[in-house]
Every structure is written in structure tokens, then in C-alpha cells.
Design a protein around this motif. Structure first.
Motif, PDB file in Angstrom:
ATOM      1  N   TRP A 133      24.433  -3.327  67.884  1.00  0.00           N
ATOM      2  CA  TRP A 133      23.591  -2.391  68.653  1.00  0.00           C
ATOM      3  C   TRP A 133      22.422  -3.155  69.273  1.00  0.00           C
ATOM      4  O   TRP A 133      21.890  -4.073  68.676  1.00  0.00           O
ATOM      5  CB  TRP A 133      23.010  -1.323  67.734  1.00  0.00           C
ATOM      6  N   GLY A 134      21.998  -2.705  70.469  1.00  0.00           N
ATOM      7  CA  GLY A 134      20.770  -3.238  71.065  1.00  0.00           C
ATOM      8  C   GLY A 134      19.555  -2.704  70.313  1.00  0.00           C
ATOM      9  O   GLY A 134      19.651  -1.723  69.575  1.00  0.00           O
ATOM     10  N   ASP A 136      17.050  -0.826  70.921  1.00  0.00           N
ATOM     11  CA  ASP A 136      16.670   0.583  71.015  1.00  0.00           C
ATOM     12  C   ASP A 136      17.865   1.507  70.822  1.00  0.00           C
ATOM     13  O   ASP A 136      17.799   2.687  71.153  1.00  0.00           O
ATOM     14  CB  ASP A 136      16.028   0.873  72.378  1.00  0.00           C
ATOM     15  N   ASP A 138      20.360   1.731  72.568  1.00  0.00           N
ATOM     16  CA  ASP A 138      20.825   2.302  73.843  1.00  0.00           C
ATOM     17  C   ASP A 138      21.855   1.402  74.532  1.00  0.00           C
ATOM     18  O   ASP A 138      22.360   1.736  75.597  1.00  0.00           O
ATOM     19  CB  ASP A 138      19.640   2.547  74.783  1.00  0.00           C
ATOM     20  N   ARG A 139      22.142   0.248  73.926  1.00  0.00           N
ATOM     21  CA  ARG A 139      23.150  -0.660  74.486  1.00  0.00           C
ATOM     22  C   ARG A 139      23.994  -1.217  73.353  1.00  0.00           C
ATOM     23  O   ARG A 139      23.554  -1.278  72.210  1.00  0.00           O
ATOM     24  CB  ARG A 139      22.473  -1.836  75.203  1.00  0.00           C
ATOM     25  N   ILE A 150      27.580  -6.737  77.369  1.00  0.00           N
ATOM     26  CA  ILE A 150      26.534  -5.781  76.967  1.00  0.00           C
ATOM     27  C   ILE A 150      26.767  -4.523  77.791  1.00  0.00           C
ATOM     28  O   ILE A 150      26.697  -4.548  79.022  1.00  0.00           O
ATOM     29  CB  ILE A 150      25.124  -6.321  77.244  1.00  0.00           C
ATOM     30  N   LYS A 151      27.057  -3.428  77.090  1.00  0.00           N
ATOM     31  CA  LYS A 151      27.351  -2.183  77.803  1.00  0.00           C
ATOM     32  C   LYS A 151      26.329  -1.117  77.413  1.00  0.00           C
ATOM     33  O   LYS A 151      26.212  -0.747  76.250  1.00  0.00           O
ATOM     34  CB  LYS A 151      28.762  -1.717  77.436  1.00  0.00           C
ATOM     35  N   PRO A 152      25.554  -0.607  78.384  1.00  0.00           N
ATOM     36  CA  PRO A 152      24.618   0.482  78.075  1.00  0.00           C
ATOM     37  C   PRO A 152      25.394   1.771  77.801  1.00  0.00           C
ATOM     38  O   PRO A 152      26.507   1.949  78.292  1.00  0.00           O
ATOM     39  CB  PRO A 152      23.790   0.613  79.353  1.00  0.00           C
ATOM     40  N   GLN A 154      24.436   4.709  78.823  1.00  0.00           N
ATOM     41  CA  GLN A 154      24.449   5.542  80.028  1.00  0.00           C
ATOM     42  C   GLN A 154      25.643   5.125  80.891  1.00  0.00           C
ATOM     43  O   GLN A 154      25.804   3.933  81.169  1.00  0.00           O
ATOM     44  CB  GLN A 154      23.187   5.340  80.881  1.00  0.00           C
ATOM     45  N   ALA A 157      24.867   2.927  84.152  1.00  0.00           N
ATOM     46  CA  ALA A 157      24.066   1.693  84.082  1.00  0.00           C
ATOM     47  C   ALA A 157      24.949   0.448  84.191  1.00  0.00           C
ATOM     48  O   ALA A 157      26.146   0.482  83.941  1.00  0.00           O
ATOM     49  CB  ALA A 157      23.280   1.673  82.776  1.00  0.00           C
ATOM     50  N   VAL A 159      26.705  -3.061  83.578  1.00  0.00           N
ATOM     51  CA  VAL A 159      27.246  -3.816  82.439  1.00  0.00           C
ATOM     52  C   VAL A 159      27.007  -5.301  82.695  1.00  0.00           C
ATOM     53  O   VAL A 159      27.196  -5.790  83.807  1.00  0.00           O
ATOM     54  CB  VAL A 159      28.766  -3.544  82.295  1.00  0.00           C
ATOM     55  N   SER A 195      18.468 -11.217  76.140  1.00  0.00           N
ATOM     56  CA  SER A 195      19.241  -9.992  76.365  1.00  0.00           C
ATOM     57  C   SER A 195      19.742  -9.862  77.806  1.00  0.00           C
ATOM     58  O   SER A 195      20.373  -8.879  78.157  1.00  0.00           O
ATOM     59  CB  SER A 195      18.405  -8.767  75.988  1.00  0.00           C
TER      60      SER A 195
END
Length: 755
Positions: A133-134, A136, A138-139, A150-152, A154, A157, A159, A195
């Protein structure tokens, strides 16, 4: 780093647990014969939540494509069909609100806390060996053969995807404090990335594939496991220590919450435990080493005296500065004075593990998972700043700064914002409005010396530009001035407001950074730059104490660099207004950068005679002439206004003159700056000197051979006649009036004094 071995197992369907304090082993659960576990992850302990019952579960993934939510007593609460083929990884996010699983079938799925499918984030043709996990939540970072992705969460957003290794990537980890990514794989290398997917460090080829890696919770170190090998590395990549346990490949690594212990699951069915020791702290003539988990050795390098400090529990964090050693163990905090190592002051800590200690001259700051606390060196709790959305567990030395009167915290929810608190009350400074920058801030640092109303904060943004601004500004918007670029690390001196930084590979000293507020063009003249050839790539400043800068190089070695002692002396003289001594020092040192500092300091303190001499010494003749002109001003108000003009504060200068009723001078200032419209506006508003403005405007246009096109000037030019003799007489009268007023004021004030 020390390690020792215990037994464990996975192929035998058992989940065991160890108590590290008593070394007891107990069976948690004997799994059914058809479940072969692959990965397990405890539900995160949510900080500051008293309801502990929910947290005592873990997720267990297995080869049959299921994951199992299991209680700490070993009861399988729920089994969920998740993937075709083995579930290779299962990870909770930071607050335990979601679970991610990655499978041999190339799918990545997100589940709710209770095991309901929320979404399938990705599908690919090759197995996903590792996922993280990122910071926050969120990714998601996951592996795809030799690529990292790295895939958000949302859907719309962007990639980020890049080729990271020359072999299949087996393991990744992403730290929430420093926002850095680790990867390792079959090409026998481990790498550190930021990141955005930029490579920060790549190891040499090791003997075997990298089978496991894990960040310590505070993001300062990480561990890497491969065949018969366990390695401890700094976040910048270099190795602290290498252990060679005879245990086969280390397949999984996990840190204790306080970052002092490490457990590794090994190929031969053993579990190894390791403890981080041999950390060093230095300050002036003291070197302190953590020799065992509960023992420190203090060495005074002047007389070789050695003291041994013993603690009841294991040491988690320590800090040495300003004549004090602060040590946090798992339950208590010890404060030692460097004059006496025998009698520490001890107080108990609340729950939560201390993740950061910062020191200032008068007090220190402890950060644990629950919050920030300022303590005096006598052990008294002074304040505990609170702010909305506070996540204390991800604060580090770059995002928090402490001085004797102020605490600065870079906001995590909006990284362009720096929150400022009064260190003594814990309340937000001023009107409670935080400091906002135009870009994300990556590092903040408060200066340590001088009165609190002159406190400055230096900040580096993500473009690596260095800015300086005032912390306490009365009502005005703070001026944020750029003072450097390509700055990768910075630190304030402990005894004078001198800033050092690694700027574009060179060590740069800003002898008097505040010069940027009094005279921008003076700043480059106050710098001292050391050639970077003596440093290897990317040195990082560890401390700046006295005249010694300690730098940690890219390969982990420490380098010391000395700076001249004169600037600190000059700061001292300026603070106590000893201008004669300051001039003597500059004449003795014969250094242009010192003269430039003195010019800035004298102007800031409004000592015009010293400033005139200092500017003359660095051959700034226009400045010298302007200072002479300022000294000839008929009244205090005019002098002050022109000093503000000198620093480029035009509006403040105009306001000062208008407030004193000196309308002509305010108009003249605008004429001198060719602010024609403002000059006319003031003249019309105060019904005086409209002809003066028009006369100067005509003269200006004639000089350049231009015609008047401004409608307002054309309109007034019709009704006003311009007579230079009259205008000169009027100006003379204004100045005479101002002199008379100033003389009367000084007579009045001396009369009051006599009385």
C-alpha cells in the motif's frame, strides 16, 4: 545487529507464536491438512483506539486460492475464495479499513475488513509476487515480472510503470514515513526508489536472489534477506551490517512496532530474530554507543573517561544535543545531563512507541503514534500541539522542527502547508493561519537563536528550492524568499543563525540568510561555498554544531568539514549591538563575505554609520550614496520610510509617510519610482502638489520624446498650469515645515525627559 534462531513452520500446517521477552513458543492454530499457508499479516493496531478486541485478527493466505481471517486464539472466522491458484500476498492498509490480495492468477483484489470483495484492481498474465500500500492507502504498488507498477485507487488517475530489475521481482515494500520504495528480485540486486519511480540506490550483484525485504517502521533502515544472508541497510542504501545465519533463504521479514527487533522466516523451517545494536550518537566531545539492547556506553574523547548506562527496558530511540542525552525505552524516558551521567531524570511514557526525539536548547519533543509532546529537561510536560487529521506515526526529522519557542510541522493532508505552534502553549501561532507555500514542502527547519519575534523557518520544496520566511508576522502576509536551489539537505547551526546546505553537490554556508529581507542583492555575497570534490555522491548533513559540519556520504562514511568561526562571532556582536567590535573583526578577517554580512546586519538593526562603512568595504557605491541620503533626511519618519524603501518595502514606506502627514514626501517617493498614477492619485486625494506631479511627468516624457496618452493626466493638465519656480518654492516650504516639525518634536521630547 545480532541474531538467534528459533523453530517455526508452514508446511506442517501450524501457526506458532513467540514471546520475545520470555522466549516462550506457543501454537496458535493447527490448520486443516488441505491449507498450506503462504503469507500472513496482523490487522494493524490503530493508534489511540481503546477497542483492542477488533485488532487481534490476522489474515492468512493459502495455496488453494483462499484467504482466512483468523483470530489470535486461532479460530478461523471466515474463509474467502479469492483467486485461482495460490494467494501470494495479503496486506491490510494502514488503518485496517481494506485488505488487498495478490494471486498467482495475476489478479489484485481489494476487500473490505469483513472480507467482502470491493473491486478487482488489476489483471495481468503473470503472477503478482508482492504488493504494498502507498503511505496514504490511496495507491497500490505491485510487481509484474521485471516491472513495478504504481496504480492509484481512483480509476482516472495516472498509472506509473517502469522496468525496475533484470530478473523477476519477488518482493516490494513501501514506507509510509519516508515515502520510499524497496524492490528486490532474481537479478540478485535490491534497489531504493522514490514514489515517482526514480532510482535512488541500486546494490551491487549479490550472491543469491533477494527473497525478502522490509522497511523498519520509522523508515530510517531496512532489512534484506536472501539465501543464508540477512542484511541491515540505511534508507539511502548502504549496508550497516551483514549476518550469515545458516538457515536457507529468508522468505519473509517483519519488524517489531518499535523498530528495534526483526524476525525472519527461513527456508529450513527456522525463524530467526535479530536486534539492532551498535548505533552511535556524537555531540562535541561525547560519543555514545548502544552496546546491547539495554546498555549504552558514553565516551568522553578528551580524557577517555567511559561511563556505562543501564536501562530497565530495551532502548528504542535516543538523541544527544545541547548537553543532554534523551533516551526513550519501551516504557520510560531517561534524561541525562552531560555534566553528570550518574543520575538521570526518569519519567514514564504513555502507551505508544516513541518514533522521533527532537531537541532544542530549553526542551525536547517526543513523537509517538498518538501525538507530539514537548517536555522540559526536568521532565515536565510543557505542551502537546494538536491539529486536525494528525498522523503522528508518519512524522520524521524532515517534516517536524523544534526551536526554543516554536514547533513547525509539515501537514500530511496538504503538503504545501506548514503548521506553526507555540512550543510553550501548544496553540497555533498568531491568528492560527498556517504557512502556505506554492509547492509541496519536503523539509522544514527552524533557526535556534535570537528572540522569538525574529524566528525564521527554512523550507525545501519538491523542486529542491530553498526558501526562508518569518514565523511570527504581525497581520501581514509573510514574505517567502528564495535563497537557494538544488538543495538536498540542510541544517541550522546550534549557536548562531547560520544555515548550511548541500547545494548542487557543494557544501554551502548562508552566513546571514536574513540578508534576503533587507537587501536581496547582498545575499550571494554572504555565501561561503566549499568545493564538493571532497564528498562522494549525495552527502547528507547529520549535524552542524559550533564550527563543525558532520556529513554522511552516499557510502555511509562520515565526513567532517570545518567552517570559519568569524560569522558566529559577528552574529553575537550584532545581537548585542557591539558595532565597533564587529567592524574590528571584519578589518582583521579581511573577508568580503563578512563585510557583506555586517552590511546586512547593520541595515536590519538600522545602524546607518556601520552599514555605510560595510557597504563601502564591498564597493557598493550606489548603496553608500543612498545611505548618505537617508542620513540627511529632515525627520525621523522620512528616515524610516527611506530605510523601508532600501529593503524594497515600498507600500510600508508610503504608509509611514502618509501616517505622519508628510503628503508631499509620499508623492515624491512615487515620482522617484515612476509610479505616476499612484502619485497623481495621492496628489488629487490630498488636494496638494497636483502641479508637481504633472511637471515631473512632462519632464519625463520630454526626455524620452514621447507624447502624453494617459487620459487622467490629460484631464488634469488642462486645468493646472505648471510653473517650475512656484513648484520649487513649494517643495522648499514643505521641507522647511518638516524640519521645523521634527525640531519641535525633539524639543518636546527632551523637555519631557528633563521633567
Amino acid at each position: 545487529m545480532r541474531s538467534h534462531v528459533s523453530n517455526g513452520g508452514s508446511e506442517d500446517h501450524q501457526i506458532l507464536k513467540w514471546n520475545l521477552l520470555t522466549s516462550e513458543t506457543s501454537l496458535v492454530v493447527k490448520l486443516p491438512d488441505d491449507i498450506y499457508p503462504v503469507d500472513l499479516h496482523w490487522f494493524p493496531k490503530t493508534v489511540g483506539v481503546k477497542k483492542q478486541n477488533q485488532t487481534e485478527i490476522f489474515v492468512l493466505t493459502s495455496t488453494d486460492g483462499k484467504f482466512h481471517l483468523t483470530s489470535k486464539t486461532g479460530r478461523i472466522e471466515k474463509s474467502v475464495e479469492a483467486h485461482k491458484g495460490a494467494v501470494l500476498a495479503g496486506r491490510w492498509n494502514y488503518d485496517g479499513t481494506a485488505l488487498i490480495t495478490a494471486g498467482e492468477d495475476g489478479q489484485i483484489k481489494i476487500w473490505s475488513k469483513s472480507g467482502m470483495l470491493r473491486s478487482t484492481l488489476a489483471s495481468q498474465g503473470s503472477p503478482v509476487y508482492s504488493v504494498a500500500w502507498g503511505p496514504d492507502s490511496d495507491r497500490i504498488l505491485y510487481t509484474s515480472g521485471r516491472q513495478l507498477i504504481i496504480k492509484p485507487l481512483q480509476p482516472s488517475a495516472k498509472v506509473i510503470q517502469w522496468k525496475a530489475h533484470d530478473g523477476i521481482i519477488l518482493k516490494v515494500d513501501w514506507n509510509s514515513v519516508n515515502d520510499l520504495i524497496l524492490s528486490g528480485g532474481e537479478d540478485c540486486k535490491y534497489k531504493v526508489w522514490d514514489s515517482f519511480g526514480r532510482l535512488l540506490y541500486s546494490s551491487l550483484f549479490l550472491d543469491y536472489s533477494i527473497t525478502s525485504l522490509s522497511w523498519a517502521p520509522d523508515g530510517e533502515v531496512f532489512a534484506v534477506g536472501s539465501f543464508n544472508t540477512l542484511r541491515l541497510c540505511d534508507k539511502t542504501g548502504w549496508s550497516y551490517a551483514l549476518e550469515k545465519p545458516n538457515t536457507g533463504s529468508v522468505f519473509s521479514l517483519a519488524w517489531s512496532a518499535d523498530g528495534t527487533q526483526l524476525a525472519g522466516a527461513c527456508g529450513n523451517g527456522h525463524v530467526i530474530f535479530a536486534h539492532v545494536v551498535e548505533q552511535h550518537w556524537e555531540w562535541k566531545n561525547f560519543v555514545i554507543t548502544l552496546t546491547k539492547r539495554r546498555t549504552m556506553q558514553v565516551r568522553n574523547v578528551i580524557n577517555d573517561a567511559v561511563d556505562i548506562l543501564e536501562f530497565r527496558d530495551r532502548v528504542i530511540k535516543a538523541s544527544l544535543a545541547y548537553g543532554h542525552l534523551v533516551v526513550a525505552t519501551s516504557l520510560q524516558c531517561y534524561v541525562y545531563n552531560s555534566g553528570n551521567w550518574n543520575t538521570p531524570l526518569i519519567f514514564d511514557l504513555k502507551e505508544g512507541t516513541v518514533s522521533l526525539i527532537l531537541q532544542a536548547e530549553k526542551h525536547f519533543l517526543l513523537v509517538d503514534g498518538a501525538g507530539l509532546y514537548t517536555f522540559s529537561y526536568e521532565g515536565r510536560l510543557i505542551s502537546s500541539p494538536k491539529f486536525p487529521g494528525m498522523r503522528a506515526d508518519i512524522l520524521n526529522a524532515q517534516s517536524v522542527s523544534l526551536s526554543n519557542d516554536t514547533i513547525a510541522v509539515r501537514d500530511k493532508s496538504d503538503e504545501k502547508v506548514v503548521l506553526l505552534f507555540d512550543a510553550l502553549t501548544g496553540k497555533a501561532l498568531g491568528d492560527g493561519k498556517p504557512l502556505s507555500h506554492k509547492l509541496e514542502v519536503v523539509e522544514v527547519a527552524l533557526d535556534h537563536c535570537g528572540p522569538s519575534n525574529e524566528r525564521k523557518i527554512a523550507l525545501v520544496d519538491k523542486n529542491r528550492d530553498l526558501y526562508l520566511t518569518s514565523v511570527r508576522h504581525l497581520g501581514r502576509e509573510p514574505k517567502i524568499c528564495k535563497i537557494g536551489s538544488m538543495v538536498h539537505s540542510m541544517a541550522w547551526n546550534d549557536a548562531a543563525n547560520i544555515l548550511c546546505g548541500v547545494q548542487d553537490g557543494q557544501l554551502t554556508m548562508w552566513y546571514y540568510p536574513s540578508a534576503v529581507f533587507t537587501d536581496k542583492e547582498l545575499l550571494p555575497k554572504t555565501l561561503y561555498i566549499k568545493d564538493g570534490s571532497e564528498f562522494s555522491r549525495a552527502p547528507h548533513i547529520v549535524s552542524f554544531v559550533g564550527t563543525k559540519v558532520t556529513l554522511r556520504q552516499g557510502d555511509g562514511s562520515l565526513v567532517y568539514s570545518n567552517v570559519p568561526p568569524y560569522p558566529a562571532l559577528l552574529h553575537e556582536y550584532s545581537a548585542s549591538a557591539r558595532w565597533e567590535d564587529a567592524l574590528r573583526l571584519c578589518r582583521f578577517a579581511k573577508d568580503q563575505s563578512l563585510w557583506a554580512c555586517l552590511a546586512g546586519m547593520a541595515m536590519a538593526n538600522r545602524d546607518l554609520d556601520t552599514a555605510e562603512m560595510a557597504y563601502a568595504a564591498i564597493r557598493e557605491l550606489p548603496r553608500v550614496q543612498y545611505i548618505k541620503f537617508i542620513k540627511e533626511q529632515p525627520s525621523k519618519e522620512s528616515t524610516l520610510a527611506h530605510m523601508l524603501m532600501f529593503s524594497g518595502q515600498v507600500q510600508e514606506a508610503e504608509a509611514t509617510l502618509l501616517q505622519a502627514g508628510l503628503f508631499y514626501q509620499a508623492i515624491q517617493v512615487n515620482i522617484d519610482l515612476f509610479n505616476w498614477e499612484r502619485a497623481l492619485e495621492l496628489a488629487v486625494k490630498h488636494k496638494t502638489h497636483v502641479d508637481t506631479v504633472l511637471a515631473y511627468r512632462q519632464k519625463f516624457l520630454q526626455k524620452f520624446g514621447r507624447k502624453e496618452t494617459n487620459k487622467r493626466f490629460l484631464q488634469y493638465a488642462e486645468g493646472v498650469e505648471v510653473d517650475w519656480e512656484k513648484i520649487q518654492a513649494k517643495i522648499e516650504m514643505e521641507l522647511a515645515k518638516e524640519r521645523e516639525k521634527a525640531a519641535n518634536a525633539s524639543v518636546r521630547s527632551s523637555g519631557v525627559l528633563r521633567r
